[in-house]
Scaffold this active site. Structure first.
Site, PDB file in Angstrom:
ATOM      1  N   ARG A 117       0.856  -1.201   0.000  1.00  0.00           N
ATOM      2  CA  ARG A 117       0.000   0.000   0.000  1.00  0.00           C
ATOM      3  C   ARG A 117       0.889   1.248   0.000  1.00  0.00           C
ATOM      4  O   ARG A 117       0.913   2.011   0.963  1.00  0.00           O
ATOM      5  CB  ARG A 117      -0.938  -0.016   1.205  1.00  0.00           C
ATOM      6  CG  ARG A 117      -1.710  -1.298   1.422  1.00  0.00           C
ATOM      7  CD  ARG A 117      -2.604  -1.687   0.276  1.00  0.00           C
ATOM      8  NE  ARG A 117      -3.830  -0.943   0.149  1.00  0.00           N
ATOM      9  CZ  ARG A 117      -4.953  -1.213   0.780  1.00  0.00           C
ATOM     10  NH1 ARG A 117      -5.005  -2.203   1.618  1.00  0.00           N
ATOM     11  NH2 ARG A 117      -6.039  -0.497   0.585  1.00  0.00           N
ATOM     12  N   GLN A 122      -0.621   3.125  -5.760  1.00  0.00           N
ATOM     13  CA  GLN A 122      -1.998   3.611  -5.621  1.00  0.00           C
ATOM     14  C   GLN A 122      -2.861   3.419  -6.878  1.00  0.00           C
ATOM     15  O   GLN A 122      -4.020   3.050  -6.773  1.00  0.00           O
ATOM     16  CB  GLN A 122      -1.997   5.071  -5.204  1.00  0.00           C
ATOM     17  CG  GLN A 122      -2.205   5.195  -3.703  1.00  0.00           C
ATOM     18  CD  GLN A 122      -2.069   6.612  -3.202  1.00  0.00           C
ATOM     19  OE1 GLN A 122      -1.795   7.526  -3.953  1.00  0.00           O
ATOM     20  NE2 GLN A 122      -2.265   6.782  -1.916  1.00  0.00           N
ATOM     21  N   ASP A 125      -4.184  -0.091  -7.026  1.00  0.00           N
ATOM     22  CA  ASP A 125      -4.670  -0.631  -5.763  1.00  0.00           C
ATOM     23  C   ASP A 125      -6.154  -1.038  -5.852  1.00  0.00           C
ATOM     24  O   ASP A 125      -7.059  -0.244  -5.628  1.00  0.00           O
ATOM     25  CB  ASP A 125      -4.461   0.436  -4.675  1.00  0.00           C
ATOM     26  CG  ASP A 125      -4.691  -0.097  -3.278  1.00  0.00           C
ATOM     27  OD1 ASP A 125      -5.405  -1.111  -3.142  1.00  0.00           O
ATOM     28  OD2 ASP A 125      -4.167   0.495  -2.337  1.00  0.00           O
ATOM     29  N   SER A 128      -8.377  -0.607  -2.723  1.00  0.00           N
ATOM     30  CA  SER A 128      -8.900   0.740  -2.508  1.00  0.00           C
ATOM     31  C   SER A 128     -10.044   1.056  -3.462  1.00  0.00           C
ATOM     32  O   SER A 128     -11.081   1.560  -3.036  1.00  0.00           O
ATOM     33  CB  SER A 128      -7.804   1.788  -2.684  1.00  0.00           C
ATOM     34  OG  SER A 128      -6.865   1.679  -1.653  1.00  0.00           O
ATOM     35  N   TYR A 223      -1.501  -1.527   7.923  1.00  0.00           N
ATOM     36  CA  TYR A 223      -2.607  -2.383   8.334  1.00  0.00           C
ATOM     37  C   TYR A 223      -2.714  -2.462   9.854  1.00  0.00           C
ATOM     38  O   TYR A 223      -1.768  -2.158  10.581  1.00  0.00           O
ATOM     39  CB  TYR A 223      -2.416  -3.800   7.795  1.00  0.00           C
ATOM     40  CG  TYR A 223      -2.693  -3.899   6.335  1.00  0.00           C
ATOM     41  CD1 TYR A 223      -3.992  -3.861   5.851  1.00  0.00           C
ATOM     42  CD2 TYR A 223      -1.663  -4.008   5.419  1.00  0.00           C
ATOM     43  CE1 TYR A 223      -4.256  -3.947   4.508  1.00  0.00           C
ATOM     44  CE2 TYR A 223      -1.914  -4.090   4.061  1.00  0.00           C
ATOM     45  CZ  TYR A 223      -3.219  -4.064   3.616  1.00  0.00           C
ATOM     46  OH  TYR A 223      -3.478  -4.146   2.278  1.00  0.00           O
TER      47      TYR A 223
END
Ligand code: NAD
Length: 374
Positions: A117, A122, A125, A128, A223
């Site tokens: 992450r 991004q 991802d 997400s 996390y």
């Protein structure tokens, strides 16, 4: 290079690549072959793919002609010939059987849910892009299930108090749920074990419920980590006070590779007001309430509990669009400018999401997890 997009299993409405992404891939030298009917449930029909420059073939032909197969859910490994590569969301920390079968058959498994992450990752991802949709849809689903208004209203016929929404877990889904519930006019309280999210929660107009003494998660890639018994006891008491007052509870708390933590007990649910609604997005990994049933709606003494971790699939058009963009960005990472496959295992993104390759588990997190569970 040719990539093949497979039709997902019957329960899935999304597709990995929409026609708009086919055109973008073509410009990068990547030819797309689509299994006939793959996009039907996302309202992307064969004809639209053809107009975008894709070839439509049968499942067997796609599997036979393409080195790289794109499918969100893993197909039966029996139907995939040796040496092929699969790209999707395979949750290898939970699906070790699939990992072992891929090793045995020399199949390269790229699981995009395992990308680190980081800022560089991004645009690829998938967790997400899909969790964002799930967070939004959880609130919309709660609002349609709840028998009262969300916003405060002053009418000639009387006043309506705003709904109280409690959100447990302020990751991507939780933050979007906060924003959506606030837009609908609810009063929102939020709890997370990561104190780092407090500012984000407050900037969205919600109240952050604090419980002191959470375990340090700074080395867990952002996390959450498992908490001590003492912390869990304090957390339980604090959450209980908020659950009992809430009209809507949305739970999103997960710990990668582990069963979801139980945050809402039977006792708390029995103390909630009749007509309250709980949406549990962690249902597929055990759920955040004691009474959640995955993919089911339960009525417990007037409280509705909906266990659904697949809400992004209820918005297949946008979910497929964003997922396809994630996949295209990942393909750009593993192909050359001329469109040929170029796997650089020195790259932390490639290394992070490649689970099996050349007949071995090459992902450290997955191999450690498999060794521990043997
Ligand atoms: P997730 O789905 O793994 O978990 C959801 C939330 O539940 C998390 O915020 C977690 O802290 C929380 N949680 C776990 N156990 C809990 C408990 N016992 N009580 C209350 N809350 C609990 O989270 P996610 O949305 O996938 O995000 C995970 C991390 O990755 C976050 O730090 C997020 O900011 C980060 N992230 C980074 C990027 C990036 O830079 N590329 C992109 C997205 C997310």
């Amino acid at each position: 290079m040719k990539i093949g997009v497979l039709k997902e299993p019957a329960f899935e409405s999304r597709v990995s690549i929409l026609p708009e992404t086919v055109t973008a891939l073509q410009k990068k030298g990547i030819e797309t072959i689509i299994e006939s009917g793959a996009g039907d449930k996302a309202f992307a029909f064969d004809i639209a793919y053809e107009h975008a420059g894709a070839k439509i073939l049968s499942r067997n032909e796609v599997i036979d002609q393409c080195e790289l197969l794109i499918c969100m859910h893993a197909p039966s490994i029996e139907e995939i010939p040796e040496g092929k590569a699969l790209i999707g969301i395979y949750q290898p920390l939970y699906n070790t059987g699939l990992v072992q079968q891929s090793v045995n058959k020399n199949i390269s498994l790229f699981s995009l849910d395992m990308l680190p992450r980081t800022t560089r990752a991004q645009s690829m991802d998938v967790l997400s892009s899909q969790a964002n949709i799930a967070g939004y849809k959880a609130v919309v689903l709660a609002a349609t299930t709840y028998g009262r208004y969300f916003p405060m209203l002053m009418t000639a016929a009387g006043s309506i108090a705003p709904a109280k929404v409690l959100i447990l877990g302020a990751g991507v889904a939780g933050l979007q749920a906060i924003a959506t519930a606030r837009r609908l006019g609810a009063v929102v309280e939020v709890f997370d074990t990561r104190p780092a999210v407090k500012e984000e929660v407050m900037s969205l107009g919600a109240k952050f419920v604090e419980v002191e003494g959470a375990a340090d998660a700074s080395k867990a890639g952002g996390y959450a980590v498992q908490q001590s018994d003492e912390y869990q006891q304090r957390q339980k008491q604090r959450i209980s006070d908020s659950v009992v007052k809430a009209d809507i509870v949305i739970t999103t708390a997960q710990i990668p590779g582990m069963k979801a933590p139980i945050l809402v007990t039977r006792e708390m649910i029995e103390a909630m007001k009749k007509g309250s609604v709980i949406i549990d997005l962690a249902a597929s990994t055990g759920g955040n309430t004691e009474l959640t049933k995955n993919n089911e709606q339960v009525d417990h003494g007037g409280v509705t509990i909906i266990g659904n971790s697949g809400l992004s699939a209820t918005m297949p058009i946008d979910a497929s669009k964003l997922y396809g963009k994630n996949v295209a960005n990942f393909l750009a990472l593993i192909t050359t400018k001329e469109g040929t496959l170029n796997l650089n295992f020195e790259d932390d993104l490639v290394k992070g999401c490649c689970i099996t390759h050349k007949g071995a588990v090459i992902n450290e997190r997955v191999s450690n997890h498999m060794n521990q569970t043997v």
